[in-house]
Scaffold this active site. Sequence first.
Site, PDB file in Angstrom:
ATOM      1  CG  LEU A   1      39.700  38.064  50.100  1.00 38.41           C
ATOM      2  CD1 LEU A   1      40.997  38.176  49.311  1.00 38.41           C
ATOM      3  CD2 LEU A   1      38.685  39.083  49.603  1.00 38.41           C
ATOM      4  CD  GLU A   2      39.501  31.391  48.462  1.00 36.25           C
ATOM      5  OE1 GLU A   2      38.400  30.985  48.053  1.00 36.25           O
ATOM      6  OE2 GLU A   2      40.470  31.579  47.703  1.00 36.25           O
TER       7      GLU A   2
END
Length: 268
Positions: A124-125
């Site tokens: 996600l990051e």
Amino acid sequence: MLRYALAAACFIGLAGGSAQAARCGGDFNSFIATMGSEAQAAGVSGNVTSAAFSGITQDGAVLAFDRRQRYTFNKSFEQYVSTRVGPGRINGGRALLQRHAALLSRIEQQFGVPRYILVAIWGLESDFGKGDIGKLPVIRTLATLAHDCRRTDLFQGELLAALKIVQRGDLPLRDLIGAYAGEIGQTQFLPSSYIKYGVDFDGDGHVDLRHSVPDVLASTANLLHTSGFKMGQPYGEGTANFEAMREWNRAVVYRKTIGYFADRLAGQ
């Protein structure tokens, strides 16, 4: 992602007992000179501060981006997760779970955080380190935000922490590159979190959250472990582990997305 909650109390500790924060607003060069004195009082060498602040200017794009951030999580969970977790990212995460199986086993044993949560956050990051981890000089970004009076104490603390990353030898100034709030590396640590939770898991003597996958994943696990995350316990909304993930990101929709992605990676 922006994790201001982690840094809210960091300025006093990083300032090494300095009497007060530098005054925000006003002449930028005067502000930087005061920050240089604050940094040296906090144990940063004059050579580091001189090199870091040499020729520094404000970044108007950073201020403009900062003022747009309040609506980042105004989507529903269903709307948000549909844009962040798809078949390609799930398959990519599963491949990395296999590639780094031995590393993830060591991290699970030491920190008690499941591999699926760590790989979900990694994806996600920064799309597992392959995506955008920022292209902005961290010192300039944080100096700009610290000079602005909206959250000056917070970002003064982050600026001092960034200088300490250089002082410790974790990253050279030329490699201290990050995103629009000074987040660094493959899981986007604010500098204060870098200092507090960073782990040299590859044993090279440096905490490198930009290039070292062992350091990235172990440091992420250390943050969650320190925040109370417990292995083998549920992590859905309303659980203790869900609350522990608040130290990663306060937004409920984001934490739900971490859990959803982790479940998909685990084949659930």
